[in-house]
Scaffold this active site. Structure first.
Site, PDB file in Angstrom:
ATOM      1  N   GLU A  25       0.674  -1.113   0.048  1.00 29.19           N
ATOM      2  CA  GLU A  25       0.083   0.061   0.014  1.00 29.19           C
ATOM      3  C   GLU A  25       0.760   1.238   0.072  1.00 29.19           C
ATOM      4  O   GLU A  25       2.053   1.305   0.230  1.00 29.19           O
ATOM      5  CB  GLU A  25      -1.076   0.022   1.337  1.00 29.19           C
ATOM      6  CG  GLU A  25      -0.267  -0.038   2.796  1.00 29.19           C
ATOM      7  CD  GLU A  25      -1.054   0.686   3.637  1.00 29.19           C
ATOM      8  OE1 GLU A  25      -1.552   1.733   3.558  1.00 29.19           O
ATOM      9  OE2 GLU A  25      -1.258   0.017   4.527  1.00 29.19           O
ATOM     10  N   VAL A 107      -5.570   0.204   2.948  1.00 28.36           N
ATOM     11  CA  VAL A 107      -5.679  -1.197   2.694  1.00 28.36           C
ATOM     12  C   VAL A 107      -6.725  -1.527   1.904  1.00 28.36           C
ATOM     13  O   VAL A 107      -6.718  -2.394   1.047  1.00 28.36           O
ATOM     14  CB  VAL A 107      -5.870  -1.725   4.305  1.00 28.36           C
ATOM     15  CG1 VAL A 107      -6.419  -3.244   4.033  1.00 28.36           C
ATOM     16  CG2 VAL A 107      -4.636  -1.780   4.969  1.00 28.36           C
ATOM     17  N   ASP A 139     -17.185   5.076  13.888  1.00 29.92           N
ATOM     18  CA  ASP A 139     -15.906   5.394  13.098  1.00 29.92           C
ATOM     19  C   ASP A 139     -15.397   3.818  12.960  1.00 29.92           C
ATOM     20  O   ASP A 139     -14.741   3.204  13.944  1.00 29.92           O
ATOM     21  CB  ASP A 139     -14.726   6.067  13.694  1.00 29.92           C
ATOM     22  CG  ASP A 139     -13.677   6.339  12.815  1.00 29.92           C
ATOM     23  OD1 ASP A 139     -13.635   5.474  11.651  1.00 29.92           O
ATOM     24  OD2 ASP A 139     -12.819   7.376  12.761  1.00 29.92           O
ATOM     25  N   SER A 141     -13.309   1.420  10.212  1.00 33.99           N
ATOM     26  CA  SER A 141     -12.499   1.586   8.944  1.00 33.99           C
ATOM     27  C   SER A 141     -13.291   0.594   7.761  1.00 33.99           C
ATOM     28  O   SER A 141     -13.529  -0.538   7.914  1.00 33.99           O
ATOM     29  CB  SER A 141     -11.121   1.089   9.069  1.00 33.99           C
ATOM     30  OG  SER A 141     -10.258   1.181   7.956  1.00 33.99           O
ATOM     31  N   ASP A 143     -11.677  -0.663   5.713  1.00 29.53           N
ATOM     32  CA  ASP A 143     -10.733  -1.778   5.449  1.00 29.53           C
ATOM     33  C   ASP A 143     -11.454  -3.040   5.687  1.00 29.53           C
ATOM     34  O   ASP A 143     -11.238  -4.073   5.219  1.00 29.53           O
ATOM     35  CB  ASP A 143      -9.504  -1.792   6.382  1.00 29.53           C
ATOM     36  CG  ASP A 143      -8.470  -0.482   6.033  1.00 29.53           C
ATOM     37  OD1 ASP A 143      -8.623   0.141   4.845  1.00 29.53           O
ATOM     38  OD2 ASP A 143      -7.680  -0.573   6.657  1.00 29.53           O
ATOM     39  N   LYS A 160      -3.317  -1.767  15.830  1.00 29.63           N
ATOM     40  CA  LYS A 160      -2.896  -1.109  16.919  1.00 29.63           C
ATOM     41  C   LYS A 160      -3.694  -1.105  17.791  1.00 29.63           C
ATOM     42  O   LYS A 160      -5.111  -0.963  17.464  1.00 29.63           O
ATOM     43  CB  LYS A 160      -2.328   0.337  16.360  1.00 29.63           C
ATOM     44  CG  LYS A 160      -1.206   0.396  15.690  1.00 29.63           C
ATOM     45  CD  LYS A 160      -0.554   2.027  15.482  1.00 29.63           C
ATOM     46  CE  LYS A 160       0.567   1.871  14.770  1.00 29.63           C
ATOM     47  NZ  LYS A 160       0.550   1.644  13.358  1.00 29.63           N
TER      48      LYS A 160
END
Ligand code: PSU
Ligand code: MN
Length: 301
Positions: A25, A107, A139, A141, A143, A160
């Site tokens: 990426e 991603v 919120d 993602s 992804d 993370k």
């Protein structure tokens, strides 16, 4: 081939010959690390994949073209421009491409472009997920949705602790995305090897990882697979220290009212500041480690 897609000559030749190719990426370059370490790392990751016997395909949007395989100049350009490049997730692609603009792929968009190119394996550092407080902010993602719908295997070092890892695993379960631990039963937490949470399956060899993904495709099950590869012991960080930095970064973000697509880049940068250069060193090492595994898995496919 899609009319908006350009393969580099090297990537086109490799795919044509059925050679292993690994996607990479570009948001990690523009928004994930400072210059010049971002460019150095991107080139080292490509080199690591070559040494592993596969061809790297770094992915980005350049002047409205979807690119699989960048030149060194293009990588340098994205790294130098940094956060001035648009961070491009799924929703950003139509307008960026129609206007002929640049975009650094997350991603999600790296998966989209890899799938268009016919690339099945993608190595990165960390994936997006369900943010802490998502029950209010919503919120989550893009992804995760992409993993649910696009047939690309993503090899990462877990996620993370800026995210709610437990909710991220729940979301992936709902969406039917297999979460594999490479050589571990425990979900790695990016800078550290431990999160206290279990992955769905532990697989111990590149052959087993490739076989699981191949079988998913053979059954016609839509979507990808998430392979979590723990950071090598010698580069992993002290859990208390990194978690203190993460918590402080999240407090700062809340105080400054940062949200939406800015939140992840802000937190990554703030954590790097708060830990001196240490988190950056770990980050670079785990990406290289994922690139090595991705090359092995791509060879098995
Ligand atoms: N997590 C990291 N490093 C990163 C990212 C996430 O540890 O560089 C980047 C990736 O490109 C990922 C994106 O796809 O952030 C997720 O952003 P968002 O949460 O806005 O979808
Ligand atoms: Mn988000």
């Amino acid at each position: 081939m899609n009319k908006h897609l350009d393969l580099s000559p090297e990537v086109a030749a490799a795919l044509q010959a059925g050679k292993p190719v690994v996607a990479l990426e570009s948001t990690i370059i523009s928004h994930g690390m400072p210059y010049p370490q971002n460019v150095e790392t991107a080139l080292r990751v490509e080199q690591t994949i070559r040494e592993g016997g596969a061809v790297p395909a770094t992915i980005a949007v350049i002047k409205g073209r979807l690119k699989a395989g960048l030149t060194e100049d293009e990588i340098e350009y994205l790294g130098k421009k940094g956060t001035a490049v648009t961070k491009a997730s799924r929703r950003d692609l139509p307008v960026l491409v129609a206007r002929g603009e640049d975009g650094a792929t997350t991603v999600a968009t790296t998966m989209i472009i890899a799938a268009l190119a016919g690339i099945q394996v993608f190595a990165t550092g960390g994936v997006g997920g369900v943010h802490r407080g998502a029950e209010v902010s919503m919120d989550i993602s893009a992804d995760l949705e992409e993993l649910a719908r696009t047939p690309v295997m993503v090899i990462c070092a877990g996620a993370k602790a800026i995210l709610d890892l437990k909710l991220t695993l729940e979301y992936l379960e709902t969406k039917g995305v297999p979460v594999i631990g490479y050589g571990t039963e425990e979900l790695p937490a990016f800078y550290t090897r431990k999160s206290g949470l279990r992955v769905d399956y532990r697989l111990d060899t590149p052959q087993e990882v490739a076989a699981a993904f191949r079988t998913k495709l053979e059954m016609g099950l839509v979507g990808g697979m998430l392979v979590t590869n723990p950071i090598p012991e010698e580069y992993s960080m002290d859990a208390d220290r990194i978690n203190a930095a993460i918590n402080e970064a999240i407090e700062d973000a809340n105080r400054l009212g940062i949200k939406g697509k800015e939140i992840t880049p802000y937190l990554l940068d703030r954590i790097q500041q708060l830990t001196g250069g240490d988190s950056l060193d770990s980050n670079i090492q785990l990406v290289l480690n994922n690139a090595r595994l991705a090359a092995q898995v791509a060879k098995c496919l």
